[in-house]
Design a protein around this motif. Sequence first.
Motif, PDB file in Angstrom:
ATOM      1  N   ILE A  63      33.874  32.889  25.085  1.00 54.40           N
ATOM      2  CA  ILE A  63      34.526  34.099  25.589  1.00 54.40           C
ATOM      3  C   ILE A  63      36.036  33.991  25.470  1.00 54.40           C
ATOM      4  CG2 ILE A  63      34.821  35.566  27.633  1.00 54.40           C
ATOM      5  CD1 ILE A  63      32.141  34.270  28.647  1.00 54.40           C
ATOM      6  N   ASN A  64      36.665  35.063  25.029  1.00 54.91           N
ATOM      7  CA  ASN A  64      38.121  35.202  25.041  1.00 54.91           C
ATOM      8  C   ASN A  64      38.443  36.435  25.873  1.00 54.91           C
ATOM      9  OD1 ASN A  64      39.613  33.251  23.099  1.00 54.91           O
ATOM     10  ND2 ASN A  64      37.729  33.819  22.025  1.00 54.91           N
ATOM     11  N   LEU A  65      39.271  36.241  26.897  1.00 54.78           N
ATOM     12  CA  LEU A  65      39.671  37.334  27.775  1.00 54.78           C
ATOM     13  C   LEU A  65      41.162  37.575  27.645  1.00 54.78           C
ATOM     14  CD1 LEU A  65      37.705  36.248  30.961  1.00 54.78           C
ATOM     15  CD2 LEU A  65      37.187  38.193  29.499  1.00 54.78           C
ATOM     16  N   HIS A  66      41.533  38.830  27.468  1.00 52.49           N
ATOM     17  CA  HIS A  66      42.939  39.235  27.364  1.00 52.49           C
ATOM     18  C   HIS A  66      43.281  40.000  28.636  1.00 52.49           C
ATOM     19  CE1 HIS A  66      43.185  38.140  23.081  1.00 52.49           C
ATOM     20  NE2 HIS A  66      41.877  38.321  23.163  1.00 52.49           N
ATOM     21  N   LEU A  67      44.113  39.366  29.479  1.00 55.30           N
ATOM     22  CA  LEU A  67      44.350  39.891  30.820  1.00 55.30           C
ATOM     23  C   LEU A  67      45.779  40.358  31.039  1.00 55.30           C
ATOM     24  CD1 LEU A  67      42.580  37.048  32.863  1.00 55.30           C
ATOM     25  CD2 LEU A  67      41.580  39.173  31.992  1.00 55.30           C
ATOM     26  N   ILE A  68      45.906  41.292  31.962  1.00 59.15           N
ATOM     27  CA  ILE A  68      47.200  41.701  32.507  1.00 59.15           C
ATOM     28  C   ILE A  68      47.128  41.371  33.992  1.00 59.15           C
ATOM     29  CG2 ILE A  68      48.756  43.635  32.967  1.00 59.15           C
ATOM     30  CD1 ILE A  68      47.592  44.915  30.368  1.00 59.15           C
ATOM     31  N   LEU A  69      48.059  40.543  34.448  1.00 57.78           N
ATOM     32  CA  LEU A  69      48.045  40.070  35.822  1.00 57.78           C
ATOM     33  C   LEU A  69      49.008  40.852  36.694  1.00 57.78           C
ATOM     34  CD1 LEU A  69      47.976  36.178  35.308  1.00 57.78           C
ATOM     35  CD2 LEU A  69      46.062  37.788  35.426  1.00 57.78           C
ATOM     36  N   LEU A  70      48.808  40.751  37.999  1.00 56.12           N
ATOM     37  CA  LEU A  70      49.740  41.328  38.963  1.00 56.12           C
ATOM     38  C   LEU A  70      50.973  40.434  39.049  1.00 56.12           C
ATOM     39  CD1 LEU A  70      47.172  42.201  41.769  1.00 56.12           C
ATOM     40  CD2 LEU A  70      48.238  43.791  40.152  1.00 56.12           C
ATOM     41  N   GLN A  71      52.055  41.007  39.525  1.00 49.06           N
ATOM     42  CA  GLN A  71      53.284  40.224  39.672  1.00 49.06           C
ATOM     43  C   GLN A  71      53.121  39.183  40.776  1.00 49.06           C
ATOM     44  OE1 GLN A  71      56.374  42.961  40.706  1.00 49.06           O
ATOM     45  NE2 GLN A  71      55.775  43.069  42.845  1.00 49.06           N
ATOM     46  N   ASP A  72      53.950  38.161  40.731  1.00 47.38           N
ATOM     47  CA  ASP A  72      54.021  37.135  41.774  1.00 47.38           C
ATOM     48  C   ASP A  72      52.713  36.389  42.009  1.00 47.38           C
ATOM     49  OD1 ASP A  72      56.708  37.849  42.175  1.00 47.38           O
ATOM     50  OD2 ASP A  72      56.147  39.362  43.657  1.00 47.38           O
ATOM     51  N   VAL A  73      51.962  36.123  40.950  1.00 46.18           N
ATOM     52  CA  VAL A  73      50.771  35.296  41.079  1.00 46.18           C
ATOM     53  C   VAL A  73      50.980  34.014  40.275  1.00 46.18           C
ATOM     54  CG1 VAL A  73      49.197  37.241  41.427  1.00 46.18           C
ATOM     55  CG2 VAL A  73      49.542  36.346  39.120  1.00 46.18           C
ATOM     56  N   ASN A  74      50.270  32.978  40.646  1.00 47.51           N
ATOM     57  CA  ASN A  74      50.306  31.727  39.905  1.00 47.51           C
ATOM     58  C   ASN A  74      49.376  31.884  38.700  1.00 47.51           C
ATOM     59  OD1 ASN A  74      49.530  29.085  38.969  1.00 47.51           O
ATOM     60  ND2 ASN A  74      50.413  28.241  40.849  1.00 47.51           N
ATOM     61  N   ASN A 102      38.441  31.274  27.110  1.00 44.64           N
ATOM     62  CA  ASN A 102      39.871  31.230  26.815  1.00 44.64           C
ATOM     63  C   ASN A 102      40.546  32.430  27.465  1.00 44.64           C
ATOM     64  OD1 ASN A 102      39.703  28.899  25.222  1.00 44.64           O
ATOM     65  ND2 ASN A 102      39.197  30.098  23.411  1.00 44.64           N
ATOM     66  N   ILE A 103      41.661  32.166  28.146  1.00 44.46           N
ATOM     67  CA  ILE A 103      42.412  33.219  28.825  1.00 44.46           C
ATOM     68  C   ILE A 103      43.698  33.474  28.049  1.00 44.46           C
ATOM     69  CG2 ILE A 103      43.541  33.902  30.979  1.00 44.46           C
ATOM     70  CD1 ILE A 103      40.516  33.497  31.292  1.00 44.46           C
ATOM     71  N   HIS A 104      43.952  34.731  27.747  1.00 45.52           N
ATOM     72  CA  HIS A 104      45.178  35.150  27.065  1.00 45.52           C
ATOM     73  C   HIS A 104      45.897  36.119  27.992  1.00 45.52           C
ATOM     74  CE1 HIS A 104      43.457  33.479  23.355  1.00 45.52           C
ATOM     75  NE2 HIS A 104      42.328  34.035  23.767  1.00 45.52           N
ATOM     76  N   ILE A 105      47.053  35.720  28.512  1.00 42.09           N
ATOM     77  CA  ILE A 105      47.830  36.599  29.389  1.00 42.09           C
ATOM     78  C   ILE A 105      48.688  37.485  28.499  1.00 42.09           C
ATOM     79  CG2 ILE A 105      49.466  36.741  31.302  1.00 42.09           C
ATOM     80  CD1 ILE A 105      46.730  35.365  31.953  1.00 42.09           C
ATOM     81  N   GLU A 106      48.412  38.776  28.519  1.00 39.97           N
ATOM     82  CA  GLU A 106      49.091  39.715  27.630  1.00 39.97           C
ATOM     83  C   GLU A 106      50.308  40.369  28.280  1.00 39.97           C
ATOM     84  OE1 GLU A 106      48.372  39.947  24.513  1.00 39.97           O
ATOM     85  OE2 GLU A 106      46.487  38.839  24.550  1.00 39.97           O
ATOM     86  N   ASP A 107      50.300  40.502  29.618  1.00 35.74           N
ATOM     87  CA  ASP A 107      51.408  41.181  30.289  1.00 35.74           C
ATOM     88  C   ASP A 107      51.278  40.975  31.792  1.00 35.74           C
ATOM     89  OD1 ASP A 107      53.702  42.682  30.558  1.00 35.74           O
ATOM     90  OD2 ASP A 107      52.838  44.550  29.782  1.00 35.74           O
ATOM     91  N   ILE A 108      52.316  41.380  32.509  1.00 35.55           N
ATOM     92  CA  ILE A 108      52.337  41.350  33.964  1.00 35.55           C
ATOM     93  C   ILE A 108      52.616  42.778  34.435  1.00 35.55           C
ATOM     94  CG2 ILE A 108      53.502  40.442  36.029  1.00 35.55           C
ATOM     95  CD1 ILE A 108      52.110  38.237  34.465  1.00 35.55           C
ATOM     96  N   ASP A 109      51.828  43.250  35.401  1.00 32.60           N
ATOM     97  CA  ASP A 109      52.080  44.559  36.003  1.00 32.60           C
ATOM     98  C   ASP A 109      53.058  44.398  37.151  1.00 32.60           C
ATOM     99  OD1 ASP A 109      50.662  46.336  34.468  1.00 32.60           O
ATOM    100  OD2 ASP A 109      48.868  46.299  35.728  1.00 32.60           O
TER     101      ASP A 109
END
Length: 115
Positions: A63-74, A102-109
């Motif tokens: 699995i490959n996941l492309h995520l957008i995370l919330l601000q101020d998270v580790n 596999n985690i791919h961080i694409e952006d931060i909200d």
Amino acid sequence: MIENMQGKTTVSPEVLTTIARLSALSVPGVSRLAPVSGGVNRFFKRGAGDGVRIETEENTVFINLHLILLQDVNIREVSRNVQQNVTRAIHEMVGMDVGHVNIHIEDIDYADSEA
């Protein structure tokens, strides 16, 4: 594919994609999934595969996941939690092994006031 004495059960890649997507979104710190262009997921329902790429080989899921995370998270902690949550869900719901998540961080909200 899951085999037993009565026969076999085949699980669609779309089902695996849905399990992975919902499991990732349930982790605190994940805002949403980022769209992924092309690939095998483009053949599924429009939008169903956004942010998720699934490959299977024998009884193993990759699995490959492309995520957008919330601000101020580790980022490392959220990524590890997503990997554990998705792996557990796939294994418990369909009984398949997970080769990797596999985690791919694409952006931060960011909050509107700080954007």
